[in-house]
Scaffold this motif. Structure first.
Motif, PDB file in Angstrom:
ATOM      1  N   ILE A 109      41.174  40.509 -21.164  1.00 49.46           N
ATOM      2  CA  ILE A 109      42.111  39.688 -20.387  1.00 49.46           C
ATOM      3  C   ILE A 109      43.459  40.396 -20.256  1.00 49.46           C
ATOM      4  O   ILE A 109      44.079  40.390 -19.186  1.00 49.46           O
ATOM      5  CB  ILE A 109      42.293  38.304 -21.049  1.00 49.46           C
ATOM      6  N   GLY A 110      43.924  41.016 -21.333  1.00 50.29           N
ATOM      7  CA  GLY A 110      45.171  41.772 -21.245  1.00 50.29           C
ATOM      8  C   GLY A 110      45.080  42.893 -20.227  1.00 50.29           C
ATOM      9  O   GLY A 110      46.005  43.129 -19.440  1.00 50.29           O
ATOM     10  N   TRP A 111      43.941  43.580 -20.211  1.00 48.85           N
ATOM     11  CA  TRP A 111      43.717  44.665 -19.253  1.00 48.85           C
ATOM     12  C   TRP A 111      43.683  44.114 -17.820  1.00 48.85           C
ATOM     13  O   TRP A 111      44.192  44.748 -16.888  1.00 48.85           O
ATOM     14  CB  TRP A 111      42.416  45.374 -19.607  1.00 48.85           C
ATOM     15  N   ALA A 112      43.079  42.940 -17.649  1.00 49.78           N
ATOM     16  CA  ALA A 112      43.054  42.302 -16.322  1.00 49.78           C
ATOM     17  C   ALA A 112      44.456  41.894 -15.894  1.00 49.78           C
ATOM     18  O   ALA A 112      44.823  42.006 -14.712  1.00 49.78           O
ATOM     19  CB  ALA A 112      42.129  41.084 -16.338  1.00 49.78           C
ATOM     20  N   LEU A 113      45.270  41.415 -16.842  1.00 52.55           N
ATOM     21  CA  LEU A 113      46.644  41.023 -16.515  1.00 52.55           C
ATOM     22  C   LEU A 113      47.498  42.236 -16.155  1.00 52.55           C
ATOM     23  O   LEU A 113      48.376  42.159 -15.296  1.00 52.55           O
ATOM     24  CB  LEU A 113      47.274  40.275 -17.698  1.00 52.55           C
ATOM     25  N   ILE A 114      47.237  43.357 -16.828  1.00 49.86           N
ATOM     26  CA  ILE A 114      47.934  44.591 -16.451  1.00 49.86           C
ATOM     27  C   ILE A 114      47.627  44.938 -15.003  1.00 49.86           C
ATOM     28  O   ILE A 114      48.518  45.291 -14.218  1.00 49.86           O
ATOM     29  CB  ILE A 114      47.517  45.746 -17.388  1.00 49.86           C
ATOM     30  N   LEU A 115      46.349  44.835 -14.637  1.00 48.18           N
ATOM     31  CA  LEU A 115      45.943  45.100 -13.254  1.00 48.18           C
ATOM     32  C   LEU A 115      46.646  44.148 -12.302  1.00 48.18           C
ATOM     33  O   LEU A 115      47.201  44.558 -11.270  1.00 48.18           O
ATOM     34  CB  LEU A 115      44.423  44.949 -13.129  1.00 48.18           C
ATOM     35  N   GLU A 116      46.626  42.857 -12.641  1.00 49.66           N
ATOM     36  CA  GLU A 116      47.238  41.846 -11.775  1.00 49.66           C
ATOM     37  C   GLU A 116      48.720  42.100 -11.556  1.00 49.66           C
ATOM     38  O   GLU A 116      49.193  42.221 -10.410  1.00 49.66           O
ATOM     39  CB  GLU A 116      47.062  40.453 -12.398  1.00 49.66           C
ATOM     40  N   LEU A 117      49.460  42.176 -12.645  1.00 49.81           N
ATOM     41  CA  LEU A 117      50.913  42.213 -12.545  1.00 49.81           C
ATOM     42  C   LEU A 117      51.448  43.564 -12.085  1.00 49.81           C
ATOM     43  O   LEU A 117      52.379  43.631 -11.273  1.00 49.81           O
ATOM     44  CB  LEU A 117      51.521  41.832 -13.893  1.00 49.81           C
ATOM     45  N   GLN A 118      50.849  44.654 -12.603  1.00 51.90           N
ATOM     46  CA  GLN A 118      51.338  45.976 -12.215  1.00 51.90           C
ATOM     47  C   GLN A 118      51.025  46.266 -10.752  1.00 51.90           C
ATOM     48  O   GLN A 118      51.880  46.762 -10.005  1.00 51.90           O
ATOM     49  CB  GLN A 118      50.716  47.045 -13.100  1.00 51.90           C
ATOM     50  N   PHE A 119      49.806  45.953 -10.327  1.00 48.09           N
ATOM     51  CA  PHE A 119      49.438  46.161  -8.930  1.00 48.09           C
ATOM     52  C   PHE A 119      50.241  45.241  -8.019  1.00 48.09           C
ATOM     53  O   PHE A 119      50.660  45.634  -6.929  1.00 48.09           O
ATOM     54  CB  PHE A 119      47.936  45.910  -8.742  1.00 48.09           C
ATOM     55  N   ALA A 120      50.445  44.002  -8.472  1.00 49.15           N
ATOM     56  CA  ALA A 120      51.180  43.043  -7.649  1.00 49.15           C
ATOM     57  C   ALA A 120      52.599  43.525  -7.382  1.00 49.15           C
ATOM     58  O   ALA A 120      53.106  43.417  -6.255  1.00 49.15           O
ATOM     59  CB  ALA A 120      51.204  41.680  -8.331  1.00 49.15           C
ATOM     60  N   MET A 389      44.231  47.614  -1.412  1.00 46.43           N
ATOM     61  CA  MET A 389      43.558  47.234  -2.659  1.00 46.43           C
ATOM     62  C   MET A 389      44.178  45.969  -3.261  1.00 46.43           C
ATOM     63  O   MET A 389      43.993  45.680  -4.436  1.00 46.43           O
ATOM     64  CB  MET A 389      43.648  48.389  -3.658  1.00 46.43           C
ATOM     65  N   ARG A 390      44.896  45.193  -2.436  1.00 40.62           N
ATOM     66  CA  ARG A 390      45.654  44.059  -2.966  1.00 40.62           C
ATOM     67  C   ARG A 390      44.789  42.966  -3.571  1.00 40.62           C
ATOM     68  O   ARG A 390      45.271  42.173  -4.392  1.00 40.62           O
ATOM     69  CB  ARG A 390      46.552  43.478  -1.875  1.00 40.62           C
TER      70      ARG A 390
END
Length: 491
Positions: A109-120, A389-390
């Motif tokens: 989940i932390g890795w998914a949140l990194i993807l979410e927030l950093q990409f966002a 890739m949004r």
């Protein structure tokens, strides 16, 4: 297997007081949390998403789509509210998962949140640059070499906002209040000026007969369904999925829990109130847009501005440009804050380098990790086609939503005696409905997005096995003693 499934004790997640291991100073009050939520949920999309979905997917039924999306996100918000009131920590869904399901799931989940927030942050910064250049052009300024100017503006906005967050949460909060107030004024002008031009006939019966599209199925749902469709009830629900993505962001309010006064009660209220207000505002703008111009005449490019031009209020395009620029600025700011707090928590737990959890003695913020986040956002925005890739932002968010909904059900059974400042009503029914709604949104994502997400998560598991598993503070024989970033120990 037992090593990777080890769980963070609830007492370690919540620390000595009502907040999680208070290394960050308490700053936010209930009204601040509402502004934080509105800062990230209301961006430039408020001026375009209703028109885009009405013109291509749902027709006037997009109004119903907004209601469906609001309900789906409210269900997820209620689940976040309960877990945040039980574990008010800056780690949000990452820490919830650590306590309920175990370390490897928390890492996922932390890795998914990194993807979410950093990409966002990179995606929104890129969009901010394009809208800023367009606004300058609309004001009559000649912009030579627009692509280069856009690149420079992206760097400038990311450096500026990263600096604001790094220099102190109080400075960022004051800036956020000013910008959110200004963009709400712009949205208010849209509603007030547009209302007199509403023609009830444009709403029709809120239903347009379905139409089969020539395009090949792209989403998981379309592949199972066998074809691509628009309009009809399929279109209404498909538009609801797209609209729900606009509401995503209330979860970032949960990352501020450690810095919130009386967090057990304030954070749930802040999340729910900000989501309700954002839903009402989105719905009001959608009603104005659809009411001013028939969905068949809505332009997919700048739909709201074109609607105002159609009714003789072309000057409103400048108000919309200003609102869009301010809207995206606050989104980037809150995303950087949220990403900082998640990485800070992961570093504090040892799953990523512990040095990133250091708190500046001068500014009382995790300055080091903030600067790293800003630098990565600049690199992504400038050298990666993040706009294409949004959807990776969305899938990372929804993955966390699913675990939070399941976490409410599991925690009620396994840890019924934990203090809760808020409880999801009708549990386990509403959390189960939230899980179903999240799965619906997930199957409306493209297969290509799922493939990229699978690669990202596989890479993340390798990082965890090589680094996180061995450096986790839970791997230490003195697990109950937590080290703060300044070297002091707590038990």
């Amino acid at each position: 297997m037992s090593t990777i499934l080890r769980k963070l004790p609830p007492t370690e997640a919540t620390g000595l007081r009502t907040g999680a291991r208070h290394s960050l100073a308490e700053l936010y009050r209930p009204a601040d949390l509402v502004v934080l939520g509105l800062g990230v949920m209301i961006g430039a999309g408020i001026f375009s998403i209703a028109g885009e979905q009405a013109a291509t997917t749902a027709g006037p039924g997009v109004i119903i789509s907004f209601m469906i999306a609001g309900i789906a996100c409210l269900l997820a918000c209620l689940c976040y509210a309960e877990l945040s009131s039980t574990m008010p920590t800056s780690g949000s869904a990452y820490t919830f998962t650590y306590v309920i399901f175990g370390e490897v799931w928390a890492w996922i989940i932390g890795w998914a949140l990194i993807l979410e927030l950093q990409f966002a942050a990179a995606v929104v910064a890129r969009a901010w640059g394009a809208i800023a250049v367009g606004a300058l052009t609309n004001f009559g300024l000649r912009v030579p070499n627009a692509d280069l100017v856009q690149d420079l503006l992206v760097v400038v906005i990311l450096v500026l906002l990263t600096g604001i967050v790094a220099l102190g949460a109080r400075i960022g909060l004051r800036a956020l209040w000013v910008m959110v107030s200004a963009k709400l004024l712009a949205i208010g002008a849209v509603i007030v000026v547009g209302l007199p031009h509403i023609d009830v006939a444009n709403f029709g019966e809120f239903y347009v007969p379905p139409k089969t599209l020539d395009a090949a199925p792209a989403t998981v749902l379309e592949i199972f369904y066998g074809e691509s469709q628009a309009f009809g009830w399929f279109g209404v629900f498909a538009a609801a999925s797209a609209i729900a993505f606009a509401y995503i962001g209330f979860d970032i309010v949960a990352t501020s829990a450690e810095e919130t006064v009386n967090a057990r009660r304030a954070v749930p209220r802040g999340m729910i109130r900000s989501l309700v207000i954002a839903t009402v505002v989105y719905l009001a703008v959608a009603l104005v847009m659809i009411g001013m111009v028939s969905y068949t005449r809505i332009s997919e490019v700048g739909p709201l501005a074109s609607a105002f031009r159609a009714v003789g209020e072309g000057w409103m395009a400048h108000v919309i440009d200003a609102g869009a620029v301010l809207g995206l600025t606050t989104v980037i700011l809150v995303l950087i804050v949220g990403q900082t707090r998640v990485l800070f928590s992961m570093a504090r737990d040892g799953l990523i380098p512990h040095g990133l959890a250091s708190v500046s003695r001068r500014y009382h913020t995790p300055t080091r990790v903030t600067l790293v986040i800003g630098l990565v956002a600049i690199v992504l925005a400038e050298f990666v086609p993040v706009i294409q890739m949004r959807e990776l932002v969305v899938i990372g968010t929804l993955f966390a939503f699913a675990f939070v909904a399941a976490g409410v059900i599991v925690m009620r059974r396994r840890m019924p005696d934990l203090e809760r400042g808020f409880r999801v009503p009708l549990s386990p029914l509403l959390p189960a409905l939230s899980l179903v709604a999240t799965l619906w949104l997930l199957v409306n994502l493209r297969v290509l997005t799922w493939a990229w997400f699978a690669l990202w998560m596989a890479f993340g598991l390798v990082v965890y096995l090589l680094y996180g598993r061995r450096h986790s503070l839970l791997a230490s024989p003195q697990t109950p003693a937590r080290t703060t970033p300044h070297g002091r120990h707590r038990r």
